[in-house]
Design an enzyme around this catalytic site. Structure first.
Site, mmCIF file in Angstrom:
data_model
loop_
_atom_site.group_PDB
_atom_site.id
_atom_site.type_symbol
_atom_site.label_atom_id
_atom_site.label_comp_id
_atom_site.label_asym_id
_atom_site.label_seq_id
_atom_site.Cartn_x
_atom_site.Cartn_y
_atom_site.Cartn_z
ATOM 1 N N HIS A 95 -2.515 2.390 -5.906
ATOM 2 C CA HIS A 95 -3.316 1.185 -5.667
ATOM 3 C C HIS A 95 -3.439 0.340 -6.931
ATOM 4 O O HIS A 95 -3.580 -0.882 -6.849
ATOM 5 C CB HIS A 95 -4.703 1.572 -5.152
ATOM 6 N N TYR A 136 -9.387 -10.599 -8.524
ATOM 7 C CA TYR A 136 -8.419 -10.716 -9.615
ATOM 8 C C TYR A 136 -8.809 -11.846 -10.570
ATOM 9 O O TYR A 136 -8.565 -11.762 -11.772
ATOM 10 C CB TYR A 136 -7.014 -10.947 -9.053
ATOM 11 N N HIS A 176 -3.872 -8.935 2.108
ATOM 12 C CA HIS A 176 -5.318 -8.804 2.078
ATOM 13 C C HIS A 176 -5.924 -9.288 3.387
ATOM 14 O O HIS A 176 -5.443 -10.236 4.002
ATOM 15 C CB HIS A 176 -5.899 -9.620 0.923
ATOM 16 N N LYS A 189 -1.877 -2.694 7.241
ATOM 17 C CA LYS A 189 -3.198 -2.354 7.743
ATOM 18 C C LYS A 189 -3.596 -3.290 8.875
ATOM 19 O O LYS A 189 -3.310 -4.483 8.840
ATOM 20 C CB LYS A 189 -4.200 -2.464 6.584
ATOM 21 N N ARG A 208 0.843 -1.189 0.000
ATOM 22 C CA ARG A 208 0.000 0.000 0.000
ATOM 23 C C ARG A 208 0.880 1.241 0.000
ATOM 24 O O ARG A 208 2.018 1.206 0.452
ATOM 25 C CB ARG A 208 -0.923 0.014 1.228
#
Length: 336
Positions: A263, A298, A289, A191, A166
């Site tokens: 991104h 994807y 993720h 994250k 990120r």
């Protein structure tokens, strides 16, 4: 603690307690979360000053009733041209505040319930956007590596593509987070306070080693410093990428019609891993993720995988191939 009272509560002390006590001390929220919530309330208070004619310090909690919040959300979409997704992010911050209001100010419980009942808008689920390999190669070829700035930009873009990190993870990367040895990798703090290690290619390792020897004197030095020596901001990383894309579009015209953000580079990394045959569970771990369900996007976006599946299906109007036993034992079983 905010004193409980049956009188309407002033907004200021509750909002201050929300940030300093609830988010920072109790929840240990990340810097990114605090910044996002802060920006939401700065926009909201400016909106209320304009529509209600009251300064932020003079606002009561009752001024933030459900109709006012709905007007603010409409303002974000219609006047600021924010997406529905951005609107929902702002609403999430406001809801978090009113959950605290319901606990701290009994007189505002009904008001908080009405605000918490504001629904999240549903959004269209769009296909993942990514760059093809020739497009990514064209972007990486732009930085002038004979110049110091070009060396930094090339190392930055290559690391972004290699890691799928990120933009905040890349911007906060320090020299101590980059391990270069027989097995080179990045230590990424991501994250949700999750840490992960991402391997890097020998090419990326050589590039980073050369770059860090000239620009990062200590372990705490930012891996990709700005002109002033501090870490690049998110806007700084975005600016470098967009400048490279604009230049690359002259050699790769397909880039001219694409909106490329950090991104999108993250999506590009995951998509290229998928196209190379990497298992989807591994791809979910690579960019960090939250769930493997995120990675399924994807699969939906990769047209080549769908084309391969289509080739296994007989076209309409043609007889489907029948099974022919190629072994005596199978032929025997077929006759039973």
């Amino acid at each position: 603690m905010i004193p409980s009272t049956s009188e309407p509560a002033v907004l200021g002390p509750l909002l201050q307690a929300f940030f300093t006590e609830h988010l920072i001390s109790h929840r240990l929220a990340s810097r990114q979360t605090v910044d996002g919530y802060r920006d939401t309330f700065r926009l909201l208070l400016e909106f209320l000053r304009r529509t209600k004619g009251k300064s932020p310090s003079a606002l009561w909690v009752s001024d933030l009733d459900a109709p006012a919040i709905l007007e603010f959300l409409d303002h974000l979409e219609k006047e600021r041209h924010n997406s529905v997704r951005s609107r929902n992010v702002r609403l999430a911050a406001i809801r978090a505040f009113f959950r605290l209001v319901a606990l701290r100010d009994p007189a505002s419980v009904n008001l908080a319930r009405r605000v918490l009942a504001i629904p999240v808008k549903r959004t269209d689920r769009r296909l993942v956007h990514y760059l093809t390999r020739p497009e990514m190669d064209a972007v990486l070829a732009v930085p002038d590596r004979t110049q110091r700035t070009g060396q930094r930009d090339y190392a930055l873009l290559l690391t972004m593509y290699n890691s799928g990190a990120r933009v905040t993870e890349i911007a906060s990367l320090q020299r101590r987070h980059i391990q270069i040895s027989s097995t080179s990798f990045l230590e990424i703090h991501g994250k949700g306070r999750k840490e992960r290690k991402v391997p890097i290619w020998p090419k990326t390792a050589r590039t980073l080693k050369t770059w860090l020897e000239t620009c990062a004197p200590s372990a705490e030095s930012p891996a990709f410093p700005s002109a002033r020596g501090g870490p690049l901001s998110r806007d700084g990383v975005n600016y470098i990428l967009k400048a490279a894309v604009r230049t690359a579009a002259t050699a790769c015209p397909s880039l001219a019609g694409k909106r490329v953000s950090p991104h999108v580079i993250r999506h590009t990394t995951a998509m290229h891993l998928l196209q190379s045959g990497v298992d989807i569970a591994v791809i979910a771990l690579w960019p960090g993720h939250e769930s493997i369900e995120t990675t399924h996007g994807y699969l939906e976006a990769d047209l080549k995988l769908k084309e391969k599946a289509l080739q296994k299906l007989a076209p309409a109007g043609q007889a489907a191939p029948r099974f022919q036993a190629d072994d005596p034992l199978l032929a025997f079983l077929k006759k039973l």
